[in-house]
Design a protein around this motif. Structure first.
Motif, PDB file in Angstrom:
ATOM      1  N   THR A 169       0.810  -1.221   0.000  1.00 30.94           N
ATOM      2  CA  THR A 169       0.000   0.000   0.000  1.00 30.94           C
ATOM      3  C   THR A 169       0.844   1.272   0.000  1.00 30.94           C
ATOM      4  O   THR A 169       0.344   2.350  -0.278  1.00 30.94           O
ATOM      5  CB  THR A 169      -0.947   0.040   1.222  1.00 30.94           C
ATOM      6  OG1 THR A 169      -0.161   0.080   2.422  1.00 30.94           O
ATOM      7  CG2 THR A 169      -1.843  -1.179   1.252  1.00 30.94           C
ATOM      8  N   ILE A 170       2.142   1.142   0.299  1.00 31.66           N
ATOM      9  CA  ILE A 170       2.924   2.363   0.514  1.00 31.66           C
ATOM     10  C   ILE A 170       3.097   3.159  -0.781  1.00 31.66           C
ATOM     11  O   ILE A 170       2.987   4.383  -0.796  1.00 31.66           O
ATOM     12  CB  ILE A 170       4.283   2.041   1.194  1.00 31.66           C
ATOM     13  CG1 ILE A 170       4.877   3.289   1.848  1.00 31.66           C
ATOM     14  CG2 ILE A 170       5.308   1.452   0.246  1.00 31.66           C
ATOM     15  CD1 ILE A 170       4.812   3.265   3.336  1.00 31.66           C
ATOM     16  N   LEU A 171       3.320   2.449  -1.888  1.00 28.61           N
ATOM     17  CA  LEU A 171       3.531   3.126  -3.165  1.00 28.61           C
ATOM     18  C   LEU A 171       2.250   3.838  -3.622  1.00 28.61           C
ATOM     19  O   LEU A 171       2.281   4.985  -4.061  1.00 28.61           O
ATOM     20  CB  LEU A 171       3.979   2.100  -4.208  1.00 28.61           C
ATOM     21  CG  LEU A 171       4.365   2.670  -5.554  1.00 28.61           C
ATOM     22  CD1 LEU A 171       5.590   3.560  -5.446  1.00 28.61           C
ATOM     23  CD2 LEU A 171       4.625   1.539  -6.549  1.00 28.61           C
ATOM     24  N   ARG A 172       1.123   3.146  -3.453  1.00 31.43           N
ATOM     25  CA  ARG A 172      -0.167   3.719  -3.831  1.00 31.43           C
ATOM     26  C   ARG A 172      -0.442   4.989  -3.018  1.00 31.43           C
ATOM     27  O   ARG A 172      -0.858   6.020  -3.547  1.00 31.43           O
ATOM     28  CB  ARG A 172      -1.268   2.680  -3.553  1.00 31.43           C
ATOM     29  CG  ARG A 172      -2.321   2.616  -4.623  1.00 31.43           C
ATOM     30  CD  ARG A 172      -3.405   1.592  -4.285  1.00 31.43           C
ATOM     31  NE  ARG A 172      -2.878   0.283  -3.924  1.00 31.43           N
ATOM     32  CZ  ARG A 172      -3.364  -0.455  -2.910  1.00 31.43           C
ATOM     33  NH1 ARG A 172      -4.353   0.001  -2.159  1.00 31.43           N
ATOM     34  NH2 ARG A 172      -2.858  -1.633  -2.641  1.00 31.43           N
ATOM     35  N   GLU A 173      -0.188   4.882  -1.713  1.00 31.90           N
ATOM     36  CA  GLU A 173      -0.412   6.012  -0.818  1.00 31.90           C
ATOM     37  C   GLU A 173       0.486   7.196  -1.206  1.00 31.90           C
ATOM     38  O   GLU A 173       0.038   8.349  -1.240  1.00 31.90           O
ATOM     39  CB  GLU A 173      -0.112   5.548   0.617  1.00 31.90           C
ATOM     40  CG  GLU A 173      -0.386   6.559   1.699  1.00 31.90           C
ATOM     41  CD  GLU A 173      -1.864   6.897   1.853  1.00 31.90           C
ATOM     42  OE1 GLU A 173      -2.707   6.347   1.105  1.00 31.90           O
ATOM     43  OE2 GLU A 173      -2.156   7.745   2.716  1.00 31.90           O
ATOM     44  N   LEU A 174       1.715   6.879  -1.527  1.00 37.59           N
ATOM     45  CA  LEU A 174       2.662   7.919  -1.913  1.00 37.59           C
ATOM     46  C   LEU A 174       2.187   8.647  -3.177  1.00 37.59           C
ATOM     47  O   LEU A 174       2.154   9.878  -3.239  1.00 37.59           O
ATOM     48  CB  LEU A 174       4.043   7.282  -2.137  1.00 37.59           C
ATOM     49  CG  LEU A 174       5.151   8.200  -2.621  1.00 37.59           C
ATOM     50  CD1 LEU A 174       5.434   9.290  -1.606  1.00 37.59           C
ATOM     51  CD2 LEU A 174       6.417   7.399  -2.902  1.00 37.59           C
ATOM     52  N   LYS A 175       1.778   7.871  -4.182  1.00 29.19           N
ATOM     53  CA  LYS A 175       1.275   8.473  -5.426  1.00 29.19           C
ATOM     54  C   LYS A 175       0.074   9.365  -5.149  1.00 29.19           C
ATOM     55  O   LYS A 175      -0.021  10.467  -5.654  1.00 29.19           O
ATOM     56  CB  LYS A 175       0.843   7.365  -6.400  1.00 29.19           C
ATOM     57  CG  LYS A 175       1.978   6.725  -7.154  1.00 29.19           C
ATOM     58  CD  LYS A 175       1.416   5.763  -8.197  1.00 29.19           C
ATOM     59  CE  LYS A 175       2.519   4.919  -8.792  1.00 29.19           C
ATOM     60  NZ  LYS A 175       2.044   3.652  -9.343  1.00 29.19           N
ATOM     61  N   ARG A 176      -0.833   8.837  -4.324  1.00 34.44           N
ATOM     62  CA  ARG A 176      -2.063   9.569  -4.025  1.00 34.44           C
ATOM     63  C   ARG A 176      -1.738  10.907  -3.349  1.00 34.44           C
ATOM     64  O   ARG A 176      -2.256  11.958  -3.739  1.00 34.44           O
ATOM     65  CB  ARG A 176      -2.956   8.721  -3.100  1.00 34.44           C
ATOM     66  CG  ARG A 176      -4.356   9.253  -2.906  1.00 34.44           C
ATOM     67  CD  ARG A 176      -5.149   8.377  -1.926  1.00 34.44           C
ATOM     68  NE  ARG A 176      -4.693   8.517  -0.547  1.00 34.44           N
ATOM     69  CZ  ARG A 176      -5.019   9.531   0.256  1.00 34.44           C
ATOM     70  NH1 ARG A 176      -5.808  10.487  -0.195  1.00 34.44           N
ATOM     71  NH2 ARG A 176      -4.558   9.589   1.494  1.00 34.44           N
ATOM     72  N   SER A 213      10.297   1.887  -8.425  1.00 35.81           N
ATOM     73  CA  SER A 213       8.983   2.515  -8.616  1.00 35.81           C
ATOM     74  C   SER A 213       8.964   3.917  -8.022  1.00 35.81           C
ATOM     75  O   SER A 213       8.394   4.842  -8.607  1.00 35.81           O
ATOM     76  CB  SER A 213       7.875   1.708  -7.949  1.00 35.81           C
ATOM     77  OG  SER A 213       8.016   0.360  -8.224  1.00 35.81           O
ATOM     78  N   ILE A 214       9.582   4.071  -6.860  1.00 34.62           N
ATOM     79  CA  ILE A 214       9.577   5.384  -6.216  1.00 34.62           C
ATOM     80  C   ILE A 214      10.418   6.374  -7.023  1.00 34.62           C
ATOM     81  O   ILE A 214      10.061   7.537  -7.180  1.00 34.62           O
ATOM     82  CB  ILE A 214      10.069   5.257  -4.748  1.00 34.62           C
ATOM     83  CG1 ILE A 214       8.965   4.588  -3.906  1.00 34.62           C
ATOM     84  CG2 ILE A 214      10.426   6.615  -4.175  1.00 34.62           C
ATOM     85  CD1 ILE A 214       9.269   4.478  -2.430  1.00 34.62           C
TER      86      ILE A 214
END
Ligand code: C2E
Ligand code: CA
Ligand code: CA
Length: 265
Positions: free
Chosen positions: A122-129, A163-164
């Motif tokens: 979930t961390i990548l999704r949260e970061l993008k959001r 990804s980041i």
């Protein structure tokens, strides 16, 4: 810890018992602190040695106990990693840092990520959001993971870092030299910056071997197009050596101790 399908008899004589009790107490303490909003971030500037000006700050987490005393992360993060609470903490830190970035357009901040974050889908999704929500320039946000975390979960760490970076954020390899410090890992991991472990920095003026090590790491990192950051810079003498060696950035009590944002301003 030892897996399912086992039983274990605890007795007052069991040396593991005190540790377990301690962990249960700390788990409750952390849960309560999360619930009562008793976590806070302090920030420590990182100085660009070419200009003498801060280039970014590292966010460092603190917890307040019930009496308002400060608890340092070395005390509670290892427990939060065992109990799984680290996931909530990582997300809390990320959202706080994004809020600071959104309200202070001039700042750049580095965030420490736990080992759990490497396998947290979930961390990548949260970061993008969050980046989109606040229309942030991603370069203002960077991440630090320790050498040992990166190597313990090499595949997932490499994937997350890539990804980041595709989002436009930077990545630093923290505590470099404290564990494996191998060229093979450095070549594989997509890091922009190397943070040399403070243990090699604090005695630089008196320790010739440390000097040789820091110089070799710096030359190698520069050859690979990476920046070098030194932590635990506690004196002008250390800074002199670092400038001679050609290290890019420095962080430590000589410049500033970690402090709440309003104090640093
Ligand atoms: P780290 O990432 O290696 O952070 C550097 C530590 O060195 C910090 O300790 C900082 O206060 C301390 N330090 C800075 N300058 C000097 C100096 O000149 N001399 C000395 N002796 N120490 C200096 P702190 O804040 O207690 O953090 C300890 C560790 O806890 C960090 O090590 C990091 O691994 C972890 N941590 C801190 N904040 C977070 C967070 O938000 N999330 C996660 N997952 N881990 C965190
Ligand atoms: Ca760090
Ligand atoms: Ca470090």
């Amino acid at each position: 810890d030892r897996g399912r399908g086992r039983w274990h008899l605890f007795s007052p004589l069991d040396p593991g018992r005190e540790q377990l009790n301690d962990r249960i107490l700390w788990k409750e303490e952390i849960a309560e602190a999360l619930h009562q909003d008793r976590f806070e971030l302090h920030f420590q500037p990182i100085i660009d040695l070419a200009t003498g000006a801060p280039c970014h700050m590292e966010a460092l987490l603190r917890m307040r106990d019930r009496e308002g005393g400060m608890v340092f992360p070395d005390r509670f993060i290892p427990i939060a990693e065992k109990t799984g609470q680290i996931q909530i903490i990582d997300h809390w830190v990320l959202s706080q840092v994004i809020e600071v970035l959104a309200s202070h357009p001039g700042l750049r901040i580095a965030v420490n990520l736990s080992g759990n974050a490497m396998v947290d889908p979930t961390i990548l999704r949260e970061l993008k959001r969050l980046i989109q929500l606040h229309s942030l320039t991603p370069e203002r946000l960077s991440f630090e993971i320790t050498e040992s975390v990166a190597i313990d979960s090499l595949t997932s760490a490499t994937r997350l870092m890539k990804s980041i970076q595709e989002l436009g954020c930077r990545f630093a390899l923290d505590d470099f030299g404290s564990g494996y410090a191998s060229y093979a890992y450095l070549r594989q991991l997509p890091v922009d910056d190397i943070k040399i472990d403070g243990a090699f920095i604090r005695d630089l003026p008196n320790n010739q071997e440390d000097r040789i090590f820091v110089k070799a790491i710096t030359d190698m990192a520069h050859g690979m197009g990476k920046r070098v950051i030194a932590e635990f810079v506690e004196s002008a003498e250390i800074l002199d050596v670092l400038e001679d060696i050609g290290v890019d950035c420095a962080q430590g009590y000589f410049f500033a101790r970690p402090a709440p944002l309003q104090d640093l301003e």
